[in-house]
Design a protein around this motif. Structure first.
Motif, PDB file in Angstrom:
ATOM      1  N   ALA A 188      23.771  30.745  51.588  1.00  0.00           N
ATOM      2  CA  ALA A 188      22.773  29.578  52.706  1.00  0.00           C
ATOM      3  C   ALA A 188      23.368  28.515  52.273  1.00  0.00           C
ATOM      4  N   ALA A 189      24.657  28.369  51.574  1.00  0.00           N
ATOM      5  CA  ALA A 189      24.537  27.122  50.837  1.00  0.00           C
ATOM      6  C   ALA A 189      25.873  26.782  51.800  1.00  0.00           C
ATOM      7  N   ARG A 190      25.900  27.265  52.805  1.00  0.00           N
ATOM      8  CA  ARG A 190      27.573  26.620  54.111  1.00  0.00           C
ATOM      9  C   ARG A 190      26.589  26.526  55.270  1.00  0.00           C
ATOM     10  N   PRO A 191      26.357  25.530  55.094  1.00  0.00           N
ATOM     11  CA  PRO A 191      25.472  25.283  56.580  1.00  0.00           C
ATOM     12  C   PRO A 191      26.393  24.372  57.944  1.00  0.00           C
ATOM     13  N   PHE A 192      27.626  24.941  57.423  1.00  0.00           N
ATOM     14  CA  PHE A 192      28.409  24.082  58.881  1.00  0.00           C
ATOM     15  C   PHE A 192      29.202  25.056  59.665  1.00  0.00           C
ATOM     16  N   VAL A 193      29.097  26.347  59.094  1.00  0.00           N
ATOM     17  CA  VAL A 193      29.196  27.039  60.578  1.00  0.00           C
ATOM     18  C   VAL A 193      29.071  27.188  61.733  1.00  0.00           C
ATOM     19  N   THR A 194      29.675  27.760  62.936  1.00  0.00           N
ATOM     20  CA  THR A 194      29.675  27.229  64.230  1.00  0.00           C
ATOM     21  C   THR A 194      29.212  28.527  65.221  1.00  0.00           C
ATOM     22  N   PRO A 195      28.007  27.838  65.930  1.00  0.00           N
ATOM     23  CA  PRO A 195      27.527  28.499  66.340  1.00  0.00           C
ATOM     24  C   PRO A 195      28.774  29.523  67.023  1.00  0.00           C
ATOM     25  N   HIS A 252      19.371  23.515  57.557  1.00  0.00           N
ATOM     26  CA  HIS A 252      20.256  23.382  58.224  1.00  0.00           C
ATOM     27  C   HIS A 252      20.113  25.266  58.512  1.00  0.00           C
ATOM     28  N   THR A 253      20.854  25.719  57.602  1.00  0.00           N
ATOM     29  CA  THR A 253      21.239  26.689  57.795  1.00  0.00           C
ATOM     30  C   THR A 253      20.764  28.102  58.838  1.00  0.00           C
ATOM     31  N   VAL A 254      19.148  27.895  58.070  1.00  0.00           N
ATOM     32  CA  VAL A 254      18.796  28.936  58.679  1.00  0.00           C
ATOM     33  C   VAL A 254      18.057  28.884  60.182  1.00  0.00           C
ATOM     34  N   ARG A 255      18.421  27.509  60.708  1.00  0.00           N
ATOM     35  CA  ARG A 255      17.965  27.629  61.882  1.00  0.00           C
ATOM     36  C   ARG A 255      19.678  27.574  62.627  1.00  0.00           C
ATOM     37  N   LEU A 256      19.968  28.038  62.477  1.00  0.00           N
ATOM     38  CA  LEU A 256      21.446  28.161  62.661  1.00  0.00           C
ATOM     39  C   LEU A 256      21.535  29.448  63.374  1.00  0.00           C
ATOM     40  N   PHE A 257      20.881  30.403  62.448  1.00  0.00           N
ATOM     41  CA  PHE A 257      21.512  31.626  62.334  1.00  0.00           C
ATOM     42  C   PHE A 257      19.996  32.002  63.671  1.00  0.00           C
ATOM     43  N   MET A 282      25.490  22.355  40.457  1.00  0.00           N
ATOM     44  CA  MET A 282      25.374  21.264  41.434  1.00  0.00           C
ATOM     45  C   MET A 282      24.678  20.858  40.095  1.00  0.00           C
ATOM     46  N   GLY A 283      24.112  21.281  39.404  1.00  0.00           N
ATOM     47  CA  GLY A 283      23.546  20.491  37.922  1.00  0.00           C
ATOM     48  C   GLY A 283      22.159  19.884  38.663  1.00  0.00           C
ATOM     49  N   SER A 284      21.087  20.230  39.645  1.00  0.00           N
ATOM     50  CA  SER A 284      20.116  19.465  39.902  1.00  0.00           C
ATOM     51  C   SER A 284      19.060  20.107  39.387  1.00  0.00           C
ATOM     52  N   HIS A 285      17.252  19.760  39.378  1.00  0.00           N
ATOM     53  CA  HIS A 285      16.718  20.974  38.220  1.00  0.00           C
ATOM     54  C   HIS A 285      16.554  21.531  38.931  1.00  0.00           C
ATOM     55  N   ARG A 286      16.514  21.532  40.711  1.00  0.00           N
ATOM     56  CA  ARG A 286      16.383  23.603  40.930  1.00  0.00           C
ATOM     57  C   ARG A 286      16.940  23.586  41.693  1.00  0.00           C
ATOM     58  N   ASN A 287      17.115  24.243  42.259  1.00  0.00           N
ATOM     59  CA  ASN A 287      18.174  24.851  43.401  1.00  0.00           C
ATOM     60  C   ASN A 287      18.380  24.282  44.533  1.00  0.00           C
ATOM     61  N   LYS A 288      20.268  23.931  44.660  1.00  0.00           N
ATOM     62  CA  LYS A 288      20.760  23.069  45.225  1.00  0.00           C
ATOM     63  C   LYS A 288      20.512  23.028  47.123  1.00  0.00           C
ATOM     64  N   LEU A 289      19.886  24.344  47.700  1.00  0.00           N
ATOM     65  CA  LEU A 289      19.946  24.246  48.769  1.00  0.00           C
ATOM     66  C   LEU A 289      18.151  23.430  49.175  1.00  0.00           C
ATOM     67  N   TRP A 290      17.652  23.117  48.710  1.00  0.00           N
ATOM     68  CA  TRP A 290      16.483  22.309  48.022  1.00  0.00           C
ATOM     69  C   TRP A 290      17.402  21.230  49.207  1.00  0.00           C
ATOM     70  N   LEU A 291      18.829  20.379  48.260  1.00  0.00           N
ATOM     71  CA  LEU A 291      18.974  19.634  47.751  1.00  0.00           C
ATOM     72  C   LEU A 291      18.977  18.686  49.695  1.00  0.00           C
ATOM     73  N   ILE A 305      28.291  24.770  50.238  1.00  0.00           N
ATOM     74  CA  ILE A 305      27.994  23.402  48.921  1.00  0.00           C
ATOM     75  C   ILE A 305      28.108  23.760  47.318  1.00  0.00           C
ATOM     76  N   THR A 306      28.656  23.249  46.570  1.00  0.00           N
ATOM     77  CA  THR A 306      28.989  24.261  45.024  1.00  0.00           C
ATOM     78  C   THR A 306      28.707  23.256  44.471  1.00  0.00           C
ATOM     79  N   THR A 307      29.460  22.069  44.070  1.00  0.00           N
ATOM     80  CA  THR A 307      29.302  20.428  43.276  1.00  0.00           C
ATOM     81  C   THR A 307      28.694  19.560  43.678  1.00  0.00           C
ATOM     82  N   PRO A 308      28.679  18.409  43.428  1.00  0.00           N
ATOM     83  CA  PRO A 308      28.180  17.456  43.650  1.00  0.00           C
ATOM     84  C   PRO A 308      28.696  16.397  45.024  1.00  0.00           C
TER      85      PRO A 308
END
Ligand code: CTP
Ligand code: MG
Length: 228
Positions: free
Chosen positions: A104-111, A35-40, A16-25, A209-212
């Motif tokens: 965690a980088a897959r926030p779009f899985v559905t219930p 998004h991912t944590v809430r879903l589960f 992702m090339g961001s300065h910290r873990n992409k999961l905070w973007l 979510i892997t690259t910009p």
């Protein structure tokens, strides 16, 4: 038969090339991780969650969970994704007969997909979600020349969640560690044990979510789901 979830979030997001873990973007104004944590956390069939994070993110994750009022177990991951999953499995309570491993980088899985997977794994013991590939895939050698073209009909791009009987995945991880076997997903380790793994057709929206450019697609999926 209780089902637990291990959500792995301990990467650094290099691509992702961001300065910290992409999961905070942000995605629709909130961290991808949220998004991912809430879903589960809100899924009625998920009895327990272990969230695996990096040493660097640990304090911020604990703060965020406290603010949100979400109670779950947080453990620190390892150098490879496989190490992070193993740490997560070790922290899950023995009451869980089945486990879902999710990026965690897959926030779009559905219930609904989670429910389907939970019901299918009780039959198959190892079930993952995947989608048929749309592109023609080539095997390319080190010289840059094509070596072969596998038939597209048999090619699937695999995703998470991946669901397993807990004892089966634990054994796969234990044996892989002893043998120095590294797999890019959990199914690889179960296949390596010689156990069949069933594929359930997932959704093309369940992107990682892997690259910009994935963030652009992710925002579009969010807008579509909100009906905008
Ligand atoms: N992951 C993990 N522990 C690691 C590596 C990855 O828990 N040592 C997690 C990531 O946080 C992510 C998931 O595994 O949720 C899938 O990994 P990937 O998309 O490759 O994320 P990163 O490894 O962070 O990204 P990159 O490979 O670009 O550095
Ligand atoms: Mg990675």
């Amino acid at each position: 038969m209780a089902t637990g979830a291990v959500i792995v979030a301990a990467g650094s997001g290099k691509r992702m090339g961001s300065h910290r873990n992409k999961l905070w973007l942000p995605l629709a104004g909130e961290p991808i991780l949220a998004h991912t944590v809430r879903l589960f956390a809100s899924h009625p069939e998920v009895a327990e969650i272990v969230l695996v994070v990096s040493e660097q993110d640990h304090a911020d994750v604990i703060d965020w969970l406290r603010t949100e009022g979400i109670r779950l177990t947080v453990v620190v991951g390892g150098a490879e994704r496989q190490d992070s999953v193993r740490h997560g499995l070790q922290a899950l309570s023995p009451d869980c007969s089945y486990v879902l491993v999710h990026d965690a980088a897959r926030p779009f899985v559905t219930p609904q997909q989670i429910s389907q997977l939970i019901s299918q794994v009780q039959h198959d013991q190892a079930t993952i979600v995947a989608v048929p590939v749309k592109d023609t895939i080539k095997v390319v050698g080190e010289t840059g020349q094509i070596e072969s073209t596998p038939a597209r009909e048999s090619l699937w791009a695999v995703q998470t969640p991946q669901a397993f009987r807990m004892s089966l995945l634990q054994e796969a991880h234990q044996r892989a560690k002893e043998a120095g076997k590294l797999g890019t997903d959990d199914a690889t380790l179960v296949e390596w044990l010689g156990h069949p793994v069933t594929v359930m057709q997932g959704s093309y929206e369940n992107i990682k979510i892997t690259t910009p450019d994935d963030l652009l697609v992710g925002e579009a999926i969010m807008r579509k789901r909100k009906g905008e």
